[in-house]
Design a protein around this motif. Structure first.
Motif, PDB file in Angstrom:
ATOM      1  N   LEU A   1       0.825  -1.214   0.000  1.00 47.06           N
ATOM      2  CA  LEU A   1       0.000   0.000   0.000  1.00 47.06           C
ATOM      3  C   LEU A   1       0.858   1.263   0.000  1.00 47.06           C
ATOM      4  O   LEU A   1       0.522   2.253  -0.662  1.00 47.06           O
TER       5      LEU A   1
ATOM      6  N   ARG B   1       1.963   2.389  -3.285  1.00 49.86           N
ATOM      7  CA  ARG B   1       0.921   3.094  -4.058  1.00 49.86           C
ATOM      8  C   ARG B   1       0.615   4.466  -3.469  1.00 49.86           C
ATOM      9  O   ARG B   1      -0.361   5.108  -3.846  1.00 49.86           O
TER      10      ARG B   1
ATOM     11  N   LYS C   1      -5.172  -5.648  -2.091  1.00 52.34           N
ATOM     12  CA  LYS C   1      -6.130  -5.384  -3.168  1.00 52.34           C
ATOM     13  C   LYS C   1      -7.486  -4.975  -2.604  1.00 52.34           C
ATOM     14  O   LYS C   1      -8.112  -4.021  -3.069  1.00 52.34           O
TER      15      LYS C   1
ATOM     16  N   LEU D   1      -7.321  -1.547  -1.006  1.00 48.11           N
ATOM     17  CA  LEU D   1      -7.277  -0.486  -2.017  1.00 48.11           C
ATOM     18  C   LEU D   1      -8.675  -0.045  -2.449  1.00 48.11           C
ATOM     19  O   LEU D   1      -8.893   1.140  -2.725  1.00 48.11           O
TER      20      LEU D   1
ATOM     21  N   ASN E   1      -9.542   3.840  -1.980  1.00 44.85           N
ATOM     22  CA  ASN E   1      -9.849   4.636  -3.170  1.00 44.85           C
ATOM     23  C   ASN E   1     -11.288   5.136  -3.223  1.00 44.85           C
ATOM     24  O   ASN E   1     -11.612   5.971  -4.068  1.00 44.85           O
TER      25      ASN E   1
END
Length: 115
Positions: free
Chosen positions: A22, A25, A94, A97, A101
């Motif tokens: 994470l 990103r 995943k 995220l 987001n």
């Protein structure tokens, strides 16, 4: 909380690779190891996350559900708890995220999510 993005705190049961994935990103994620909180009690883990304005991520659903319920009953606030079913670190990242987001830090306050 003034920051729009959710900041995460992973308790010691969550693999540190999740944080690395994470962070790569651009997300703000720390682990219990990073924070010097290894072997802290569940109550101490949640209290630490709260003092740091972070959403706690854990695999320990049973104990933390009780803690969250006690916070709710007492009218105390927290910055959210995410319960992650044990999966590979890549799969957990995943799933996190999706939340990171789509959900703001303010929307996560006093919330519980399951991934």
């Amino acid at each position: 909380m003034s920051n729009f993005l959710i900041s995460l705190y992973l308790d010691e049961d969550v693999h540190v690779l999740v944080a690395d994935l994470l962070q790569a990103r651009g997300f703000d994620v720390i682990t219990a190891r990073d924070a010097g909180q290894l072997q802290a009690t569940d109550a101490e883990q949640l209290a630490y996350a709260i003092t740091q304005g972070r959403t706690l991520v854990t695999h320990n659903r049973t104990d933390f559900e009780e803690l969250v319920q006690s916070y709710f009953n007492a009218g105390e606030m927290h910055f959210g708890v995410i319960f992650a079913v044990r999966r590979s670190p890549q799969e957990i990242a995943k799933r996190l995220l999706v939340i990171l987001n789509q959900v703001t830090s303010q929307e996560m306050e006093n919330q519980v999510r399951y991934i």
